[in-house]
Design a protein around this motif. Structure first.
Motif: not given
Length: 128
Positions: A20, A63, A67, A72, A74-75, A77-79, A81-82, A87
């Motif tokens: 990342i 988050a 992102a 990114e 749009e990410s 949601g992925v962040v 989950k880190l 984070q």
């Protein structure tokens, strides 16, 4: 005038083998955060702020910050989950790089003035 600027970046290598890469926030990023995270900004400057309120609202801010800094947006949601320590590491590096080109004391003072102005404007126009 010629602008010759390449933003500093920080790359975190993940145990899964991925990476990342993030950079400091720019004015456009700060505007997106102010627009999307105004509720948290208001909460942070509220006299009734409670730690639990901040903890339940802050993950979205962190988050989105990560992102945006990873280019990114749009990410989010992925962040989310880190793992928390990852984070936190990324967030700290983003803040360091965001203010690395200026005197930190002046930058923090300016940021606080901007946030307070946004809060006052939002209180005058609660429907916007």
């Amino acid at each position: 005038m010629t602008i010759n600027y390449t933003p500093e970046t920080y790359t975190q290598t993940l145990k899964s083998g991925g990476t990342i890469t993030v950079r400091g926030l720019n004015f456009e990023d700060m505007g997106a955060l102010a627009k999307d995270q105004g509720e948290l900004i208001n909460l942070l400057f509220s006299p009734e702020v409670k730690a639990l309120d901040v903890l339940t609202t802050a993950p979205g801010l962190v988050a989105q910050t990560i992102a945006l800094a990873a280019d990114e947006p749009e990410s989010v949601g992925v962040v989310l989950k880190l793992p928390f320590p990852l984070q936190l590491t990324l967030f700290v590096e983003i803040m360091r790089m965001t203010f690395s080109e200026v005197d930190l004391g002046n930058a923090v003072r300016l940021l606080m003035e901007i946030l307070m102005s946004l809060k006052q404007a939002n209180n005058k126009n609660p429907d916007t």
